[in-house]
Design an enzyme around this catalytic site. Sequence first.
Site, PDB file in Angstrom:
ATOM      1  N   ASN A 205       4.676  -8.074   6.743  1.00 50.26           N
ATOM      2  CA  ASN A 205       5.440  -7.396   8.012  1.00 50.26           C
ATOM      3  C   ASN A 205       4.606  -6.158   8.320  1.00 50.26           C
ATOM      4  O   ASN A 205       5.102  -4.784   8.896  1.00 50.26           O
ATOM      5  CB  ASN A 205       6.273  -7.066   7.077  1.00 50.26           C
ATOM      6  CG  ASN A 205       5.943  -5.541   5.615  1.00 50.26           C
ATOM      7  OD1 ASN A 205       5.577  -5.138   4.841  1.00 50.26           O
ATOM      8  ND2 ASN A 205       7.237  -4.461   6.186  1.00 50.26           N
ATOM      9  N   GLU A 206       3.264  -5.951   8.405  1.00 50.04           N
ATOM     10  CA  GLU A 206       3.130  -4.471   8.701  1.00 50.04           C
ATOM     11  C   GLU A 206       3.228  -4.595  10.019  1.00 50.04           C
ATOM     12  O   GLU A 206       2.805  -2.975  10.749  1.00 50.04           O
ATOM     13  CB  GLU A 206       0.978  -5.014   8.833  1.00 50.04           C
ATOM     14  CG  GLU A 206       0.806  -4.151   7.045  1.00 50.04           C
ATOM     15  CD  GLU A 206       0.852  -5.601   6.332  1.00 50.04           C
ATOM     16  OE1 GLU A 206       1.583  -6.433   6.740  1.00 50.04           O
ATOM     17  OE2 GLU A 206       0.480  -5.586   5.241  1.00 50.04           O
TER      18      GLU A 206
ATOM     19  N   GLY B 260       1.364  -5.055   0.797  1.00 49.26           N
ATOM     20  CA  GLY B 260       0.537  -5.514   0.171  1.00 49.26           C
ATOM     21  C   GLY B 260       0.519  -6.325  -0.749  1.00 49.26           C
ATOM     22  O   GLY B 260      -0.047  -6.131  -1.475  1.00 49.26           O
TER      23      GLY B 260
ATOM     24  N   LEU C  77       0.854  -1.163  -0.096  1.00 53.95           N
ATOM     25  CA  LEU C  77      -0.589   0.126   0.383  1.00 53.95           C
ATOM     26  C   LEU C  77       0.342   1.155   0.408  1.00 53.95           C
ATOM     27  O   LEU C  77       1.718   1.055   0.561  1.00 53.95           O
ATOM     28  CB  LEU C  77      -1.022  -0.323   1.206  1.00 53.95           C
ATOM     29  CG  LEU C  77      -2.028  -1.219   1.084  1.00 53.95           C
ATOM     30  CD1 LEU C  77      -2.548  -1.291   2.233  1.00 53.95           C
ATOM     31  CD2 LEU C  77      -2.486  -1.621  -0.302  1.00 53.95           C
TER      32      LEU C  77
HETATM   33  C1  LIG Z   1     -11.747   3.360   6.457  1.00 49.44           C
HETATM   34  C2  LIG Z   1     -10.498   4.137   6.413  1.00 49.44           C
HETATM   35  C3  LIG Z   1      -9.191   3.609   6.092  1.00 49.44           C
HETATM   36  C4  LIG Z   1      -8.232   4.628   5.544  1.00 49.44           C
HETATM   37  C5  LIG Z   1      -6.689   3.683   6.168  1.00 49.44           C
HETATM   38  C6  LIG Z   1      -6.709   2.516   5.359  1.00 49.44           C
HETATM   39  C7  LIG Z   1      -6.044   1.981   7.443  1.00 49.44           C
HETATM   40  C8  LIG Z   1      -4.998   0.846   6.860  1.00 49.44           C
HETATM   41  C9  LIG Z   1      -4.808   0.185   7.930  1.00 49.44           C
HETATM   42  C10 LIG Z   1      -4.353  -0.692   7.719  1.00 49.44           C
HETATM   43  C11 LIG Z   1      -3.723  -0.825   6.580  1.00 49.44           C
HETATM   44  C12 LIG Z   1      -2.688  -2.261   6.816  1.00 49.44           C
HETATM   45  C13 LIG Z   1      -1.729  -2.818   5.949  1.00 49.44           C
HETATM   46  C14 LIG Z   1      -0.700  -2.775   4.808  1.00 49.44           C
HETATM   47  C15 LIG Z   1      -0.010  -3.006   4.390  1.00 49.44           C
HETATM   48  C16 LIG Z   1       0.462  -2.025   3.477  1.00 49.44           C
HETATM   49  O1  LIG Z   1       0.875  -2.494   2.775  1.00 49.44           O
HETATM   50  S1  LIG Z   1       1.735  -1.373   4.570  1.00 49.44           S
HETATM   51  C17 LIG Z   1       2.981  -0.889   3.461  1.00 49.44           C
HETATM   52  C18 LIG Z   1       4.097  -1.708   3.754  1.00 49.44           C
HETATM   53  N1  LIG Z   1       4.945  -1.207   2.724  1.00 49.44           N
HETATM   54  C19 LIG Z   1       6.101  -1.620   3.393  1.00 49.44           C
HETATM   55  O2  LIG Z   1       6.762  -2.014   3.799  1.00 49.44           O
HETATM   56  C20 LIG Z   1       7.462  -1.445   2.261  1.00 49.44           C
HETATM   57  C21 LIG Z   1       8.622  -0.127   2.030  1.00 49.44           C
HETATM   58  N2  LIG Z   1       9.127  -0.617   1.178  1.00 49.44           N
HETATM   59  C22 LIG Z   1      10.719  -1.228   1.104  1.00 49.44           C
HETATM   60  O3  LIG Z   1      11.062  -1.712   1.968  1.00 49.44           O
HETATM   61  C23 LIG Z   1      11.330  -0.762  -0.050  1.00 49.44           C
HETATM   62  O4  LIG Z   1      10.768   1.031  -0.320  1.00 49.44           O
HETATM   63  C24 LIG Z   1      11.568  -1.784  -1.223  1.00 49.44           C
HETATM   64  C25 LIG Z   1      11.985  -3.168  -0.558  1.00 49.44           C
HETATM   65  C26 LIG Z   1       9.835  -1.910  -2.387  1.00 49.44           C
HETATM   66  C27 LIG Z   1      12.472  -0.975  -2.101  1.00 49.44           C
HETATM   67  O5  LIG Z   1      13.372  -0.908  -2.024  1.00 49.44           O
HETATM   68  P1  LIG Z   1      14.049   0.120  -2.635  1.00 49.44           P
HETATM   69  O6  LIG Z   1      14.539  -0.638  -4.140  1.00 49.44           O
HETATM   70  O7  LIG Z   1      15.376   0.152  -1.848  1.00 49.44           O
HETATM   71  O8  LIG Z   1      13.161   1.712  -2.536  1.00 49.44           O
HETATM   72  P2  LIG Z   1      13.490   2.652  -1.594  1.00 49.44           P
HETATM   73  O9  LIG Z   1      14.833   3.802  -1.663  1.00 49.44           O
HETATM   74  O10 LIG Z   1      13.170   1.634  -0.329  1.00 49.44           O
HETATM   75  O11 LIG Z   1      12.350   3.882  -2.067  1.00 49.44           O
HETATM   76  C28 LIG Z   1      12.070   4.157  -2.831  1.00 49.44           C
HETATM   77  C29 LIG Z   1      11.209   5.054  -3.100  1.00 49.44           C
HETATM   78  O12 LIG Z   1       9.900   4.275  -2.419  1.00 49.44           O
HETATM   79  C30 LIG Z   1       8.991   4.856  -1.691  1.00 49.44           C
HETATM   80  N3  LIG Z   1       8.079   3.868  -1.305  1.00 49.44           N
HETATM   81  C31 LIG Z   1       9.051   2.332  -0.805  1.00 49.44           C
HETATM   82  N4  LIG Z   1       7.612   2.251  -0.557  1.00 49.44           N
HETATM   83  C32 LIG Z   1       6.441   3.330  -0.424  1.00 49.44           C
HETATM   84  C33 LIG Z   1       5.353   2.241  -0.028  1.00 49.44           C
HETATM   85  N5  LIG Z   1       4.905   1.863  -0.111  1.00 49.44           N
HETATM   86  N6  LIG Z   1       4.591   3.575  -0.196  1.00 49.44           N
HETATM   87  C34 LIG Z   1       4.551   4.928  -0.966  1.00 49.44           C
HETATM   88  N7  LIG Z   1       6.337   5.288  -1.024  1.00 49.44           N
HETATM   89  C35 LIG Z   1       6.756   3.779  -0.577  1.00 49.44           C
HETATM   90  C36 LIG Z   1      10.380   5.586  -0.982  1.00 49.44           C
HETATM   91  O13 LIG Z   1      10.138   6.244  -0.127  1.00 49.44           O
HETATM   92  C37 LIG Z   1      11.453   5.755  -1.483  1.00 49.44           C
HETATM   93  O14 LIG Z   1      11.130   7.132  -2.225  1.00 49.44           O
HETATM   94  P3  LIG Z   1      11.815   8.620  -1.953  1.00 49.44           P
HETATM   95  O15 LIG Z   1      12.504   8.460  -3.434  1.00 49.44           O
HETATM   96  O16 LIG Z   1      12.504   8.445  -0.730  1.00 49.44           O
HETATM   97  O17 LIG Z   1      11.429   9.751  -2.223  1.00 49.44           O
END
Ligand SMILES: CCCCCCCCCCCC/C=C/CC(=O)SCCNC(=O)CCNC(=O)[C@H](O)C(C)(C)COP(=O)(O)OP(=O)(O)OC[C@H]1O[C@@H](n2cnc3c(N)ncnc32)[C@H](O)[C@@H]1OP(=O)(O)O
Length: 476
Positions: free
Chosen positions: A178-179, A154, A109
Site C-alpha cells: 500500500n506504499e 513490508g 517497515l
Molecule cells: C538510503 C537510505 C534510505 C533510508 C530510508 C528508507 C527509505 C525508504 C523509502 C521507501 C520505503 C518504501 C517501503 C515501505 C514499506 C513499508 O513497509 S512502509 C510501512 C507501511 N505500513 C503501513 O502502512 C501499516 C500501517 N499500520 C496499519 O495499517 C495498522 O497499524 C495495522 C493494520 C498494522 C494494525 O492496526 P491496529 O491493530 O488497529 O493498530 P494501530 O492502532 O493502527 O497501531 C498500533 C500502534 O502501532 C503503530 N504502528 C502501526 N504501524 C506502524 C509502522 N509501520 N511503524 C511503526 N509504528 C506503527 C501505531 O502508530 C500505533 O501506535 P500508537 O499506539 O499510536 O503509539
Amino acid sequence: MANVLRNSAKFGFSGVLSQLSIHSRHGRECVSPCFSLQQRNNSTSPKIKVDLDSSTGVAVLRMQSPPVNSLSLDFLTEFCINLEKLEMDRSCRGLIITSTLSKVFSAGLDIMEMYGKSPERCGEFWKAVQEMWLKLYGSNMATIAAINGSSPAGGCLMSIGCDYRIMADNPRYSIGLNETQLGIVAPFWFKDTLVNTVGNRAAELSLELGLLYSAPDALKIGLVDQLVPEDQVLSTAQDTMSKWLAVPGQNTLSHWLYRVRTLSLSHTGCTGSEHSPSHWLYRVRTLSLTLAVPGQNTLSHTGCTRSEHSPSHWLYRVRTLSLTLAVPGQNTLSHTGCTGSEYSPSHWLYRVRILSLTLAVPGQNTLPHTGCTGSEHSLSHTGCTGSEHSLSHWLYRVRILSLTLAVPGQNTLPHTGCTGSEHSLSHTGCTGSEHTLPHTGCTGSEYSLSHWLYRVRTLSLTLAVPGQNTLSQYTL
Ligand SMILES: CCCCCCCCCCCC/C=C/CC(=O)SCCNC(=O)CCNC(=O)[C@H](O)C(C)(C)COP(=O)(O)OP(=O)(O)OC[C@H]1O[C@@H](n2cnc3c(N)ncnc32)[C@H](O)[C@@H]1OP(=O)(O)O
C-alpha cells in the site's frame, strides 16, 4: 503514529523525511512520541522466537514485537540472525513464519525508522530491509507465511518472499503493498516480487493504487494461496509444509528451481526525485538485470533521467527488453553460467556465476545470446558508439548488449559494455574504488588486471538508449 502515516500521504515521502525529521506537526521538536516509540523499539525482549522441531525439520518463527511487529532495525537484525542460523542448520528444511500478536502479522517497515535518523542509520536500516528480503527470498528452506493478521507493505513483502501463503479468513485483515497510498514508493524489488507472485497486471493495479486486499480478494488475485479459519492457520501451514518436504530430492531443489525469482534487479527507470511517476515504476519494464546471488546482496539498477524521457514510445510501451535469471529449469530465460552436472542447488546458489543479459531490440527479439566466447570474440564491444546514436538506427539495428559478471577465474567473458567513446553504456554494480572504472568490462591488455578478473563484481548493464548515459547506483 497515525499522524506520521497521515503526513506521509500528505507530503509525500521526502516531505515526511524532511518535515518530520526534526519537527512535529506543530513545529516543535518531536520529543515525546518519538521517545515513547523509541523506547518500545529498544525493548530488550526478543522480537523473534524460533522453535525448531528436529523430528520434522520444520522451524516456526514467531514475530512477537508489539504492538504491530513493525520492521525496525533491531527487529530486522534479529530476524536475519535467526534466519541465518536456521539456514546453516542442516536439520532445518522448512520454515513457517507467523505472528504471536492478535490481528497483525506485520505492519511493515517501522515508519519511525524512516525519519529523524542519521544517513548512516538510514543506510543501515535500508540494508537490513534488503537483507531480510534476500535471505528469505533466497532461502534454501521451503518457506510458508502463516498470515494470522493484517500484513501491509513490508509485511506483505515478507509474505511474498515465502514460497506459500496461508491467510486467516478474517474480513478485518488485509494484505498488500500500500506504499503509494502513503505517498511513498515501494522499491522496484518489492514490485518484482509482487509481479512474480500475482502477475503483471494485478501488480500494476495493486501498486499504482496502493491497494490493500481483503483475504478473499487476496486469494482471488493469487496474493495468498489459501484461506483457512484463523485458528487453523498454523496447523494448516504445518500440514502444508510436510507436503513441501515430501518432494523427492529435497525441497530446496524444486522450490528453488521452479519458482520465479527475481533476486536482484536492475531497471531502467527513474530514480531519486524521479520516483514520482508511479506508472513508470510500476508498469512492467524490465530492461536489464542483475542477479543477486545469495551473499551478493547489492541491488543495482540502471536508470535514466528526465531529459531522456523524450522517446515516448520507449517509455510507454511495455517492453521486456531483456531479463535473464539463470536459474536452471527456467529455460525460457536464457542463461549462461552453468550446465549439466552443475545443476545441483547448492552449487548453483553459492558459486558466483556469469549471468548475462541480452537486449532484445523491439522486433528483434530472437537474440538469446549471452555474452560471447571463443570465436565470438570478434564482438569486441556491445552497444553502440558515437554516430550510431540516432534513434531509428538504435531501434532497428540488432545489438547485443550484454552483461558479464566478472567472476574470479571465469575470465573467458570479461567484456561487456564499451570502450572509449562508447561510454554511453554505463554500469552499475560496483562501488567505492571501482568507480574509477569508467566502463564495464575490459579488453585486450586489461585482461591482466588481476583486480578486475579476480574480484567479484556484479556489473550490470545499462540499456544504451541514445541519451541514456548516466551512471546510477542505488540500493533503494
Ligand atoms: C538510503 C537510505 C534510505 C533510508 C530510508 C528508507 C527509505 C525508504 C523509502 C521507501 C520505503 C518504501 C517501503 C515501505 C514499506 C513499508 O513497509 S512502509 C510501512 C507501511 N505500513 C503501513 O502502512 C501499516 C500501517 N499500520 C496499519 O495499517 C495498522 O497499524 C495495522 C493494520 C498494522 C494494525 O492496526 P491496529 O491493530 O488497529 O493498530 P494501530 O492502532 O493502527 O497501531 C498500533 C500502534 O502501532 C503503530 N504502528 C502501526 N504501524 C506502524 C509502522 N509501520 N511503524 C511503526 N509504528 C506503527 C501505531 O502508530 C500505533 O501506535 P500508537 O499506539 O499510536 O503509539
